[in-house]
Design an enzyme around this catalytic site. Structure first.
Site, short mmCIF file in Angstrom:
data_model
loop_
_atom_site.label_atom_id
_atom_site.label_comp_id
_atom_site.label_asym_id
_atom_site.label_seq_id
_atom_site.Cartn_x
_atom_site.Cartn_y
_atom_site.Cartn_z
N LYS A 76 22.74 68.69 64.82
CA LYS A 76 23.41 68.08 65.97
C LYS A 76 22.61 66.85 66.41
O LYS A 76 21.42 66.95 66.72
CB LYS A 76 23.58 69.09 67.09
CG LYS A 76 24.64 70.15 66.77
CD LYS A 76 24.98 70.98 67.97
CE LYS A 76 26.30 71.72 67.80
NZ LYS A 76 26.30 72.71 66.72
N LYS A 125 34.29 82.32 67.10
CA LYS A 125 33.20 82.58 68.01
C LYS A 125 32.99 84.09 68.19
O LYS A 125 33.94 84.84 68.48
CB LYS A 125 33.48 81.94 69.38
CG LYS A 125 33.41 80.43 69.37
CD LYS A 125 32.02 79.92 69.00
CE LYS A 125 31.93 78.40 69.07
NZ LYS A 125 30.62 77.91 68.62
#
Length: 368
Positions: free
Chosen positions: A265, A165
């Site tokens: 997604k 991240k």
């Protein structure tokens, strides 16, 4: 066959590893999951799940999903759950937008359709390409020391694919990524995911300073055009995630040449049916594909696994095992994980068996 009963449950799913941290102070303690069961007049039941990581992450929030189910579900009673295109058009007609609310309903209808046909869902999604999909794990945002320790722990668990991240203060992220890359074995696959956290100025700073590190850049900026601007100066592959919200957006990305790969997604796109449609077209257009979701446990992970393993192997990037992220179990016969790879459960439909005792009383129920 027609839909006789729809029930909806709320399940809190705390994370095994505690708080999940992203850049700019964004974090979550777990998934606030919506599970939906759809039962037909024949007695078969299909299951769906939707869980946003948090309202900071996507244009979805758990309370909105619960409120939306109450609005949409009664309109589906009496409909044939196997008529997936009709079901989706009906939902889009009676409730504009908000695809995340419709995702669990479509997933439950998809599960029920495959169960009625007595085949695994993967068969109805194009066929199973191979037995297992490669998994990645996330190195969440933190100090250099924390991220190095996290990455090393993941490697010792047998994983060789990391999503690191980034998307915070650029110079700190440069230091973090260089440190993580230097602490793991050569050949470790690294994705640097900014979750749309940078301006083009910041993203170019990061890209320029990390040219010697081998990684794939994921969603550096908010808009497709800004990501394209960054890609023009990038010597690495780029994957877009948050920008892929519809078939139209995916086609726009293709026309502009804004990415090499896409992360699809399920809840962001409105369910299994629309994800499959976009996945198939994206594969034909030459994209590399990851199919996952914004969160969930066994039910949602099973849907992710069926979509992943029906994606051509040469076009599949990797997958993620969300059911291993959380401390609660909502179903048995979960997607099997062997080392750093995941398969699909045995059985028709999604293949999972939901534990009704754990779910408790539904917060909503409607019957025909």
């Amino acid at each position: 066959m027609h839909i006789k009963t729809i029930k909806a449950y709320r399940v809190m799913q705390p994370f095994v590893d505690g708080r999940y941290n992203m850049s700019k102070g964004r974090s979550a303690e777990g998934f606030d999951s919506l599970l939906v069961s759809i039962t037909s007049n024949t007695g078969l039941t299909g299951w769906g799940e939707m869980a946003p990581l948090g309202s900071f992450y996507s244009a979805a929030f758990a309370a909105g999903a619960r409120a939306g189910i109450v609005e949409i579900a009664p309109h589906l009673l009496g409909e044939d759950p196997r008529a997936l295109t009709r079901i989706n058009r009906l939902m889009d007609t009676i409730f504009r937008g908000h695809p995340y609310i419709k995702s669990a309903l479509d997933m439950a209808c998809s599960d029920l359709t495959a169960r009625a046909a007595e085949v695994p869902l993967v068969t109805m999604l194009g066929g199973q390409e191979n037995d297992m999909a490669d998994l990645y794990k996330v190195v969440t945002h933190g100090s250099v020391e924390e991220m190095i320790a996290n990455a090393r722990r993941i490697i010792t668990e047998g994983f060789h694919r990391l999503q690191v991240k980034v998307g915070g203060k650029v110079h700190d992220d440069i230091e973090r990524v260089a440190a993580v890359a230097g602490s793991v074995p050569k050949g470790t696959v690294i994705f640097c995911d900014a979750n749309a956290g940078w301006t083009t100025y910041q993203a170019r700073q990061f890209v320029d300073a990390t040219r010697e590190i081998d990684y794939t850049l994921e969603q550096p900026c908010v808009s497709i055009d800004d990501c394209l601007s960054v890609r023009r100066s990038l010597n690495k592959p780029m994957v877009l995630d948050e920008s892929v919200t519809s078939l139209e957006e995916m086609l726009d990305i293709h026309r502009k040449g804004a990415a090499d790969g896409l992360t699809l997604k399920i809840s962001r796109l409105g369910g299994v049916t629309k994800t499959r449609q976009i996945r198939d077209i994206a594969v034909d257009l030459g994209f590399m594909i990851t199919v996952e979701d914004t969160g969930g446990a066994e039910v949602d992970t099973a849907a992710m696994a069926h979509l992943s393993l029906s994606t051509p192997e040469e076009r599949r990037l990797h997958a993620i095992a969300f059911h291993q992220w959380v401390t609660v179990r909502t179903a048995t016969n979960a997607p099997p994980v062997i080392g750093s790879r995941m398969g699909i459960p045995d059985g028709p439909g999604l293949g999972i068996d939901v534990d009704l005792a754990l779910l408790g009383t539904p917060f909503f129920e409607t019957s025909h």
